[in-house]
Design an enzyme around this catalytic site. Structure first.
Site, PDB file in Angstrom:
ATOM      1  N   GLY A   1       0.506  -1.129   0.009  1.00 14.33           N
ATOM      2  CA  GLY A   1      -0.260   0.060  -0.076  1.00 14.33           C
ATOM      3  C   GLY A   1       0.926   1.112  -0.176  1.00 14.33           C
ATOM      4  O   GLY A   1       0.339   2.705  -0.480  1.00 14.33           O
TER       5      GLY A   1
ATOM      6  N   GLY B   1       3.292  -3.689  -4.534  1.00 18.37           N
ATOM      7  CA  GLY B   1       3.327  -3.805  -5.937  1.00 18.37           C
ATOM      8  C   GLY B   1       3.224  -2.718  -6.476  1.00 18.37           C
ATOM      9  O   GLY B   1       3.923  -2.239  -7.142  1.00 18.37           O
TER      10      GLY B   1
ATOM     11  N   CYS C   1     -14.754   5.423 -26.159  1.00 20.87           N
ATOM     12  CA  CYS C   1     -15.906   6.252 -26.664  1.00 20.87           C
ATOM     13  C   CYS C   1     -17.162   6.514 -25.379  1.00 20.87           C
ATOM     14  O   CYS C   1     -17.201   5.597 -25.219  1.00 20.87           O
ATOM     15  CB  CYS C   1     -16.736   5.489 -27.562  1.00 20.87           C
ATOM     16  SG  CYS C   1     -16.021   5.264 -28.903  1.00 20.87           S
TER      17      CYS C   1
HETATM   18  N1  LLP Z   1      -1.628  -7.315  -0.753  1.00 22.80           N
HETATM   19  C1  LLP Z   1      -2.548  -7.020  -0.667  1.00 22.80           C
HETATM   20  C2  LLP Z   1      -3.701  -7.625  -0.095  1.00 22.80           C
HETATM   21  C3  LLP Z   1      -3.521  -6.353  -1.590  1.00 22.80           C
HETATM   22  O1  LLP Z   1      -4.733  -5.847  -1.725  1.00 22.80           O
HETATM   23  C4  LLP Z   1      -2.990  -5.068  -2.506  1.00 22.80           C
HETATM   24  C5  LLP Z   1      -3.278  -4.371  -3.011  1.00 22.80           C
HETATM   25  C6  LLP Z   1      -1.385  -5.195  -2.218  1.00 22.80           C
HETATM   26  C7  LLP Z   1      -0.858  -5.595  -1.040  1.00 22.80           C
HETATM   27  C8  LLP Z   1      -0.623  -4.350  -3.084  1.00 22.80           C
HETATM   28  O2  LLP Z   1      -0.975  -3.180  -2.577  1.00 22.80           O
HETATM   29  P1  LLP Z   1      -0.287  -2.017  -2.916  1.00 22.80           P
HETATM   30  O3  LLP Z   1       1.513  -1.441  -2.400  1.00 22.80           O
HETATM   31  O4  LLP Z   1       0.084  -2.114  -4.808  1.00 22.80           O
HETATM   32  O5  LLP Z   1      -0.548  -0.486  -3.129  1.00 22.80           O
HETATM   33  N2  LLP Z   1      -6.144  -0.640  -8.223  1.00 22.80           N
HETATM   34  C9  LLP Z   1      -6.009   0.593  -7.707  1.00 22.80           C
HETATM   35  C10 LLP Z   1      -5.278  -0.543  -6.480  1.00 22.80           C
HETATM   36  C11 LLP Z   1      -5.971  -1.759  -5.854  1.00 22.80           C
HETATM   37  C12 LLP Z   1      -4.558  -2.219  -4.781  1.00 22.80           C
HETATM   38  C13 LLP Z   1      -5.144  -3.598  -4.391  1.00 22.80           C
HETATM   39  N3  LLP Z   1      -4.711  -4.252  -3.483  1.00 22.80           N
HETATM   40  C14 LLP Z   1      -5.267   1.615  -8.248  1.00 22.80           C
HETATM   41  O6  LLP Z   1      -4.957   1.617  -8.999  1.00 22.80           O
HETATM   42  O7  LLP Z   1      -4.766   2.685  -6.860  1.00 22.80           O
END
Ligand code: LLP
Length: 460
Positions: free
Chosen positions: A270, A314, A386
């Protein structure tokens, strides 16, 4: 119209991958390759991932954990941000673990020979077939999200005569300051067993406590850890510290009540990434240090041994590593209102501006071949799809754009391609990996044939 701050190319380039440079002709170089040649060779829209940046971000996480945490630690890349074969291979090489949330992500990981014991399976509604695939592949950890899954997994494990190592996903009741679609740690969330009130039973035990007691007592499950993920694109450390503090406190209570030993702890992922020049700085080291200190402090306070700490980034690994190259086409000037400049991609390859109002680089998307020139006009970059909401960048100040120009948008490595669609039946972009002047195609552009690969004609 607001004043346009003058940004030096150095500030602009901070949003681009490492080693990006602009030469005296205004050409943009990515990983030692001229962006115009990449577009020429592979077509547009093109997603360009810089290998050095990817590896550097993986190492920044590992280094920070080694520096700030005296116990064991792991970095698990969250595949949902974007995964393909080559990236899975790269993360395996970098010694990362992998978080997957579907049979699809698991399949790609295994095709890349990603070691199954380093894979964690997440998700709030893992399907029976997905859990079966996870058991058959013997993934390292299954992160149990709810009672339905607890029972299902126990049954599947019993049928196979195996004991499955699991974590419990907890919802720690922490409000992270991010878009509401990305908040996941609140009581009112579909994810995890709530710590907060948790629907107490007649003895006052909440959901999290009942789930833990169930898992600890199960002959088919081995409860090795606790997990929480509070949201995404978060720039403050406080919500992470609070979540960790609550998890450790819960673990201490559960040790007293159920003899539970906290061997592994994950505060999820996150951590945020700057997509535009006014975003707050987001140092991986600052985030990791805060999380480590919270775990160390919590364990000290409750007299617990340090668990293995697992962070799950991520976005902050892949986000800054990629640049999208789009070709400029139509231009529409509405006198006194706005000028729209359309490009050959948009919401089907990057839905984030339309879905979350995400902003990309107000002044800092670069025009290839004019990257050294100051902004001359403020325009809105529209996609080709579109829908009026298909706007990539509202009010960006750039050198004057003409049809055929190439626009480079930084910070698009995460949650763009992984959320891409075939809206309007447009083939999805190609992806190249660049390093030291070499460009390798790692995902070819979709073809019209691909678009129909699943279609069957009407019966006669
Ligand atoms: N761990 C779990 C259990 C998660 O659900 C997520 C992301 C991560 C790790 C990694 O989070 P990150 O480091 O990438 O923030 N589509 C949205 C973001 C959705 C994140 C979902 N879960 C966007 O484009 O902002």
């Amino acid at each position: 119209m607001t004043e346009t701050p003058v940004l030096s190319p150095v500030e602009v380039l901070e949003l681009f991958p490492l080693g990006t440079r602009v030469d005296e002709k205004g050409q943009l170089w990515l990983g030692g390759c001229p962006a115009s040649s990449l577009a020429q060779e592979f077509g547009t829209p093109l997603y360009v991932f810089d290998e050095t940046t990817l590896r550097d971000r993986c190492r920044a996480y590992r280094r920070a954990l080694t520096e700030h945490y005296p116990g064991q630690s792991q970095v698990a890349y969250a595949s949902k941000a974007y995964l393909n074969l080559a990236l899975a291979q790269l993360f395996a090489q970098e010694g990362l673990n992998l978080d997957v949330v579907s049979a699809g992500e698991l399949y790609v990981a295994r095709q890349a020979d990603f070691p199954p014991e380093r894979i964690h399976f997440h998700g709030n509604n893992k399907l029976p077939d997905e859990l079966a695939a996870a058991l058959d592949e013997a993934v390292g950890r299954i992160v149990v999200d709810n009672f339905h899954e607890l029972n299902l997994l126990e049954r599947l494990a019993a049928e196979r005569g195996v004991r499955v190592p699991v974590w419990l996903r907890l919802s720690p009741g922490v409000d992270a300051h991010t878009h509401s679609y990305r908040k996941t740690g609140l009581l009112d969330s579909k994810f995890g067993f709530p710590l907060e009130t948790g629907d107490p039973d007649e003895r006052g035990a909440g959901s999290a406590q009942r789930a833990l007691a169930h898992a600890v007592a199960s002959p088919h499950l081995e409860l090795v850890g606790l997990h929480a993920h509070i949201g995404s694109q978060i720039f403050d450390v406080e919500p992470f510290v609070l979540a960790v503090t609550r998890l450790v406190e819960f673990a201490a209570t559960m040790k007293a009540d159920h003899n539970f030993e906290l061997r592994e702890l994950s505060p999820g992922g996150g951590w945020g990434v700057a997509h535009h020049e006014t975003a707050p700085p987001a140092s991986v080291d600052r985030y990791v240090r805060a999380v480590c200190q919270a775990v160390i402090e919590g364990c000290r306070r409750h007299g617990l041994a340090l668990p293995t700490l697992v962070v799950e980034p991520g976005r902050s690994i892949v986000g800054p590593a990629a640049v999208a190259l789009y070709r400029v086409g139509a231009r529409k000037e509405i006198s006194g209102v706005r000028t729209y400049v359309s490009v050959d991609g948009g919401m089907a390859d990057n839905i984030r501006p339309a879905l979350y109002g995400a902003r990309y680089a107000r002044y800092t998307a670069l025009v290839v071949g004019k990257a050294d020139q100051p902004g001359e006009e403020t325009v809105t970059i529209a996609g080709k799809f579109c829908e009026s909401g298909d706007i990539l960048i509202r009010d960006v100040t750039l050198p004057r754009l003409a049809a055929g120009d190439l626009l480079a948008v930084p910070g698009v490595g995460a949650y763009c391609l992984s959320m891409a669609s075939n809206y309007n039946l447009v083939p999805r972009p190609a992806v190249v990996l660049v390093r030291e002047g070499q460009a390798n195609l790692i995902q070819r552009r979709e073809t019209l044939h691909d678009l129909m690969a699943r279609d069957l004609p009407l019966p006669p």
